[in-house]
Enzyme design. Structure first.
Site, mmCIF file in Angstrom:
data_model
loop_
_atom_site.group_PDB
_atom_site.id
_atom_site.type_symbol
_atom_site.label_atom_id
_atom_site.label_comp_id
_atom_site.label_asym_id
_atom_site.label_seq_id
_atom_site.Cartn_x
_atom_site.Cartn_y
_atom_site.Cartn_z
ATOM 1 C CD GLU A 124 -9.906 4.317 -1.274
ATOM 2 O OE1 GLU A 124 -10.672 5.037 -0.613
ATOM 3 O OE2 GLU A 124 -8.929 3.743 -0.777
ATOM 4 C CG ASP A 140 -2.279 0.646 0.886
ATOM 5 O OD1 ASP A 140 -2.263 1.829 0.481
ATOM 6 O OD2 ASP A 140 -3.328 -0.006 1.013
ATOM 7 C CG HIS A 198 -4.302 2.186 -2.068
ATOM 8 N ND1 HIS A 198 -4.340 2.801 -0.835
ATOM 9 C CD2 HIS A 198 -5.573 2.198 -2.539
ATOM 10 C CE1 HIS A 198 -5.600 3.175 -0.562
ATOM 11 N NE2 HIS A 198 -6.362 2.824 -1.588
HETATM 12 C C1 ACM Z 1 -10.680 0.026 0.543
HETATM 13 O O1 ACM Z 1 -11.120 0.111 1.702
HETATM 14 N N1 ACM Z 1 -10.103 1.066 -0.033
HETATM 15 C C2 ACM Z 1 -10.773 -1.204 -0.205
#
Ligand code: ACM
Length: 554
Positions: free
Chosen positions: A352, A191, A285
Site C-alpha cells: 500500500e 505501522d 505504513h
Molecule cells: C495489508 O493488509 N495491507 C497487508
C-alpha cells in the site's frame, strides 16, 4: 417397542464405551484401541525423556500442573514400564522430519519422533487426548496415531501497532499457536499507528513513534467532525468533508517492547518450535517512523504525526523517501532487528505505498532519474531490491506483501499474497516461495457472523469459508504448486483493543486454519470438524479463552 428400547440401550452403551478422539488439526491416521483400554495419568505417572530439560517434557509437565494441578515427575533414568509417558527421539527415518507417532495403552503413552519438533507436536496431540474438564479422571484412550504436516509454513500474524499487546499476552498468543501446531508467528511490529520495537540507535522511534494521541471512534472513517484536520489532497480518491475531518477518542495509546523483552519472547517461542518473523514496514505504513524522524519523508519540513485514523484509502499516509539517508537508517534498524531475531526471514512490508508522494517530490523524481527508473512502481521495486540486497548480505531472506511484485520482484523475495491469490499465483509462476493469506478468507479481524456483537472490520470471513480455503490454486501446475510454502491467518488490530477480543476473533478460525495447513487435504470434513470443535471449546473454557457462544448453538 422392545426393539426400540434395545436399540436405544445399544446406542447408549456404545456411547458410554466408545473412545472419543477429537483432535484439531485432524491427524493423518488414528487407530483407536479396545474400548476397555485406557491410560490414566495420576500423581505417580512419570515423564521419561532422554533430556530432563526437554522442551516437550517441560511443556507437558507445566500444562498438566497448570490445568489439573498435578505435578508429574520428569525422570530420564526411570526404569518403570508402567504408568509412564515416554518421549523418545528415534533415528528410524519417518516420512517427514516433523512426524510423530503416539501410542497409548493401559500401561504407557509413548511419543516417538525423529526430531524435537515432532516430539512437541506429539505432546500437543496428547494434550488434546486428556479430558478437558478438571473433575474427570485423567484418562487417555488407547490410540495409535501417526501424524505429520501438509505445509511447511503454518503461520499466524498479530498486529501490535494498531493496538499494543503486552509481553504476557504475546506469550499466551504463542501458546495458542503451539496448541494448533503452527510454526511461524508473524509479528507486525511497526505501522502508521505505532512503532513497537526498541531500536538502540534511534531512540525516538519509541520515545515518539510508540505513542499516538487518540484513535478514531467507530468504524473507519470514524464518527464526528471535530479534533483532527487532515490535509485533503487535490486529484486524490474522493474524500468527503466528513472523511477528511475525523473525531478521535483523544486517549493516548501506545507501548513498545524493549530488546530484552523481545529476546524473552523469541526464546519462549523457540521452546515451542515457533519461529518469529518480525515485520518492519517500508516504504509505506511508516507514519510512526516519520513522526520521529521527519527528515526521512518526502516532505522533510512537514510535521508528521503518529496516525490516529486507520486505513490507507484516504492517502493521508506518507511514504519514505528512497534516499541514501533513508537506506542507511533502515539498514541500521534492520541490523539491530536481524541481530535480535534468529529467523532466517525478515518481513519488510512493502504494501500500500501510495505513489503520489514520490510523484510530487522533486527529490524522488531526481532519484528516479539518477537510477533510470521509468515510473514510481519501478521506484518501489528499486526500494525493495535495495533492502533485499542488504538483508541477503546478512544471510537472511525478505518476505513482502504482494505489492512487492510491482515494478519487478526482488530476486530472492518470498511473497505474501493478501489481495486475493493473484500475487501469489504470479510469484509461484516466477518460482518464488509464496505464503497465502488472501484477505477475504484469512483476515480474522473480519466479522465471523453477519451481525456481530461488537465492532469488527467491515468484511465477512465466516468459519466455513476459512475451513474451505485451499491454499494451492488450481491453476498452478504441480511444479508451480511446490512454491506454495503454506498459508497464514492475519489479525489486524484496528478494532481489537484487548486480549479477550483477540481471542474472540481468533477462535475458532485458528482451528480451521490449522486443519487446512496441517491435515491431509482429503481428510477435510466440515461436519466432523464442527463435532471435534465442541470438545475444543470445552478445552478453551478450561483455558479461560473467550470465543463466541453462538458456535455452541448448533
Ligand atoms: C495489508 O493488509 N495491507 C497487508
Amino acid at each position: 417397542m422392545r426393539k426400540i428400547i434395545l436399540l436405544f440401550l445399544t446406542i447408549i452403551s456404545f456411547k458410554l464405551i466408545a473412545q472419543e478422539v477429537n483432535i484439531i488439526p485432524q491427524p493423518v491416521s488414528i487407530k483407536t484401541g479396545k474400548n476397555t483400554e485406557k491410560f490414566i495419568i495420576d500423581q505417580n505417572t512419570e515423564i521419561i525423556s532422554n533430556d530432563s530439560l526437554s522442551n516437550s517434557a517441560l511443556f507437558l509437565q507445566n500444562y498438566i500442573q497448570k490445568y489439573y494441578n498435578i505435578k508429574l515427575r520428569i525422570n530420564p533414568n526411570s526404569t518403570n514400564e508402567k504408568n509412564i509417558i515416554k518421549l523418545e527421539i528415534i533415528s528410524r527415518l519417518l516420512k517427514n522430519l516433523n512426524e510423530y507417532e503416539l501410542i497409548s495403552n493401559n500401561n504407557q503413552t509413548i511419543v516417538y519422533a525423529c526430531s524435537e519438533n515432532g516430539l512437541f507436536y506429539g505432546i500437543q496431540t496428547l494434550i488434546q487426548l486428556i479430558p478437558e474438564t478438571k473433575s474427570h479422571l485423567l484418562q487417555i484412550p488407547a490410540v495409535e496415531i501417526t501424524d505429520y504436516p501438509r505445509f511447511d509454513y503454518r503461520g499466524m500474524h498479530l498486529d501490535v501497532s494498531r493496538h499494543f499487546f503486552d509481553v504476557a499476552f504475546v506469550k499466551q498468543y504463542i501458546d495458542y499457536l503451539a496448541l494448533h501446531k503452527m510454526n511461524y508467528f508473524h509479528w507486525h511490529l511497526t505501522d502508521d499507528h505505532g512503532w513497537r520495537i526498541e531500536i538502540k540507535k534511534y531512540p525516538k522511534l519509541t520515545e515518539i513513534g510508540a505513542w499516538r494521541n487518540g484513535s478514531i471512534i467507530g468504524l473507519w472513517p470514524g464518527k464526528g467532525n471535530e479534533n483532527i484536520k487532515y490535509q485533503v489532497l487535490p486529484n486524490e480518491v474522493k474524500i468527503t468533508p466528513k472523511d477528511a475531518v475525523l473525531q478521535t477518542d483523544g486517549i493516548k495509546h501506545g507501548g513498545f517492547y524493549t530488546q530484552e523483552q523481545i529476546k524473552e519472547v523469541i526464546d519462549y517461542a523457540a521452546k515451542r518450535y515457533i519461529t518469529i518473523i518480525p515485520e518492519i514496514e517500508m516504504p509505506a505504513h511508516s507514519m510512526a517512523l516519520l513522526a520521529a524522524y521527519p527528515e526521512l519523508g518526502t516532505e522533510p519540513n512537514k510535521k508528521y504525526e503518529v496516525a490516529q485514523t486507520w486505513g490507507m484509502m484516504n492517502k493521508y499516509n506518507n511514504v519514505l523517501q528512497a534516499s541514501d539517508t533513508t537506506f542507511k537508517f533502515l539498514e541500521n534498524v534492520l541490523t539491530e532487528v536481524m541481530d535480535l531475531f534468529p529467523s532466517p526471514y525478515i518481513h519488510i512490508g512493502g504494501d500500500e505505498a501510495s505513489k503520489i508522494w514520490w510523484k510530487k517530490s522533486a527529490i524522488s523524481q531526481e532519484i528516479m532519474k539518477a537510477n533510470g527508473l521509468k515510473n514510481e512502481s519501478e521506484l518501489q521495486s528499486y526500494f525493495i531490491r535495495r533492502i533485499e540486497k542488504f538483508v541477503n548480505s546478512k544471510g537472511k531472506t525478505i518476505i513482502g506483501w504482494n505489492e512487492i511484485l510491482q515494478g519487478g520482484l526482488a530476486p530472492n523475495a518470498v511473497v505474501m499474497s493478501w489481495q486475493g491469490e493473484k500475487g501469489g499465483i504470479e510469484a509461484a509462476k516466477q518460482q518464488h516461495k509464496v505464503i497465502m493469506t488472501p484477505e477475504i478468507k484469512m483476515y480474522f479481524n473480519h466479522a465471523q457472523f453477519v451481525k456481530e456483537d461488537s465492532l469488527t472490520a467491515n468484511k465477512f470471513s465466516p468459519l466455513i469459508d476459512v475451513y474451505n480455503y485451499e491454499p494451492v490454486p488450481t491453476e498452478l501446475t504441480a511444479e508451480q504448486a511446490q512454491y506454495i510454502w503454506g498459508g497464514q491467518g492475519s489479525l489486524w488490530s484496528e478494532y481489537i483493543t484487548n486480549p479477550a477480543k483477540v481471542q474472540y476473533q481468533l477462535f475458532p478460525r485458528l482451528d480451521a486454519l490449522s486443519e487446512i495447513l496441517w491435515s491431509p487435504k482429503e481428510k477435510r470434513n466440515y461436519p466432523d470438524f464442527k463435532k471435534r470443535l465442541k470438545t475444543q471449546f470445552k478445552r478453551y473454557d478450561l483455558m479461560g479463552i473467550t470465543y463466541s457462544k453462538r458456535y455452541l448453538e448448533n
